[in-house]
Enzyme design. Structure first.
Site, PDB file in Angstrom:
ATOM      1  N   ILE A 272       0.935  -1.642   0.308  1.00  0.00           N
ATOM      2  CA  ILE A 272       0.073   0.077  -0.055  1.00  0.00           C
ATOM      3  C   ILE A 272       1.054   1.275   0.138  1.00  0.00           C
ATOM      4  O   ILE A 272       0.357   2.194  -0.185  1.00  0.00           O
ATOM      5  CB  ILE A 272      -0.880  -0.440   1.547  1.00  0.00           C
TER       6      ILE A 272
ATOM      7  N   HIS B 193       7.239 -11.986   5.074  1.00  0.00           N
ATOM      8  CA  HIS B 193       7.150 -11.549   3.964  1.00  0.00           C
ATOM      9  C   HIS B 193       8.376 -11.334   3.317  1.00  0.00           C
ATOM     10  O   HIS B 193       9.086 -10.880   4.071  1.00  0.00           O
ATOM     11  CB  HIS B 193       6.046 -10.670   4.085  1.00  0.00           C
TER      12      HIS B 193
HETATM   13  P1  AMP Z   1       7.923  -4.995   6.803  1.00  0.00           P
HETATM   14  O1  AMP Z   1       7.243  -5.352   8.191  1.00  0.00           O
HETATM   15  O2  AMP Z   1       8.908  -3.245   7.340  1.00  0.00           O
HETATM   16  O3  AMP Z   1       8.130  -5.463   5.576  1.00  0.00           O
HETATM   17  O4  AMP Z   1       7.518  -3.759   5.889  1.00  0.00           O
HETATM   18  C1  AMP Z   1       6.044  -3.983   5.829  1.00  0.00           C
HETATM   19  C2  AMP Z   1       5.283  -3.565   4.243  1.00  0.00           C
HETATM   20  O5  AMP Z   1       4.001  -3.891   4.282  1.00  0.00           O
HETATM   21  C3  AMP Z   1       5.826  -2.155   4.193  1.00  0.00           C
HETATM   22  O6  AMP Z   1       6.176  -2.329   3.032  1.00  0.00           O
HETATM   23  C4  AMP Z   1       4.343  -1.182   4.670  1.00  0.00           C
HETATM   24  O7  AMP Z   1       4.093  -0.683   3.383  1.00  0.00           O
HETATM   25  C5  AMP Z   1       3.303  -2.584   3.801  1.00  0.00           C
HETATM   26  N1  AMP Z   1       1.577  -2.689   4.005  1.00  0.00           N
HETATM   27  C6  AMP Z   1       1.641  -2.346   5.640  1.00  0.00           C
HETATM   28  N2  AMP Z   1       0.116  -2.510   5.838  1.00  0.00           N
HETATM   29  C7  AMP Z   1      -0.338  -2.832   4.645  1.00  0.00           C
HETATM   30  C8  AMP Z   1      -1.713  -3.087   3.990  1.00  0.00           C
HETATM   31  N3  AMP Z   1      -2.924  -3.571   4.730  1.00  0.00           N
HETATM   32  N4  AMP Z   1      -1.963  -3.349   2.521  1.00  0.00           N
HETATM   33  C9  AMP Z   1      -0.842  -3.631   1.657  1.00  0.00           C
HETATM   34  N5  AMP Z   1       0.450  -3.113   2.753  1.00  0.00           N
HETATM   35  C10 AMP Z   1       0.340  -3.048   3.865  1.00  0.00           C
END
Ligand code: AMP
Length: 128
Positions: free
Chosen positions: A29, A92
């Site tokens: 997002i 992820h």
């Molecule tokens: P990280 O845990 O540091 O690898 O980052 C988590 C990633 O998830 C970040 O790039 C956020 O932009 C993404 N993210 C968090 N919430 C959402 C959501 N509701 N939908 C899509 N992406 C998300």
């Protein structure tokens, strides 16, 4: 329950690209670049390297399929992959279409409208 578990269950909406019984792929997002995708195991495990070796290999095989579709759908030099997990404690991988090194540095973000996210998710899914 992690935000990704809520996305996988449909409680929170997402721009889904694909899923199978084990994994879910959807657009980030807050993308570094157009087509920035997350591939997540449905089973909620905190850290990627805590997955057992079978689930880890299956995730990589699934991420590879998504990356191949991503590279066909989005003009880029190649697909980069990153593992972070500092924000969401649910394993992820990030798949990011790269034009330049900055695209994988998580400090250059692009802003997209909902319609653009929807269109990108469809474009990528169509290459699968
Ligand atoms: P990280 O845990 O540091 O690898 O980052 C988590 C990633 O998830 C970040 O790039 C956020 O932009 C993404 N993210 C968090 N919430 C959402 C959501 N509701 N939908 C899509 N992406 C998300």
């Amino acid at each position: 329950m992690s935000i990704f578990t809520k996305i996988i269950s449909g409680e929170i909406p997402s721009y889904k690209i694909a899923e199978n019984n084990q994994f879910y792929a959807f657009l980030d997002i807050n993308p570094n670049a157009k087509g920035h995708t997350l591939v997540v195991p449905k089973r909620e495990v905190n850290k990627l390297f805590e997955l057992d070796s079978k689930e880890y290999s299956d995730l990589m095989a699934y991420a590879r399929k998504i990356a191949i579709a991503l590279e066909k759908a989005i003009p880029c030099k190649r697909i980069g992959m990153a593992v972070i997990g500092l924000e969401v404690p649910h394993a992820h991988v990030h798949l990011i279409p790269l034009q330049a090194m900055e695209d994988i540095q998580f400090n250059k973000k692009v802003t997209l409208k909902p319609e653009e996210f929807e269109q990108l998710a469809k474009l990528i899914a169509a290459e699968l």
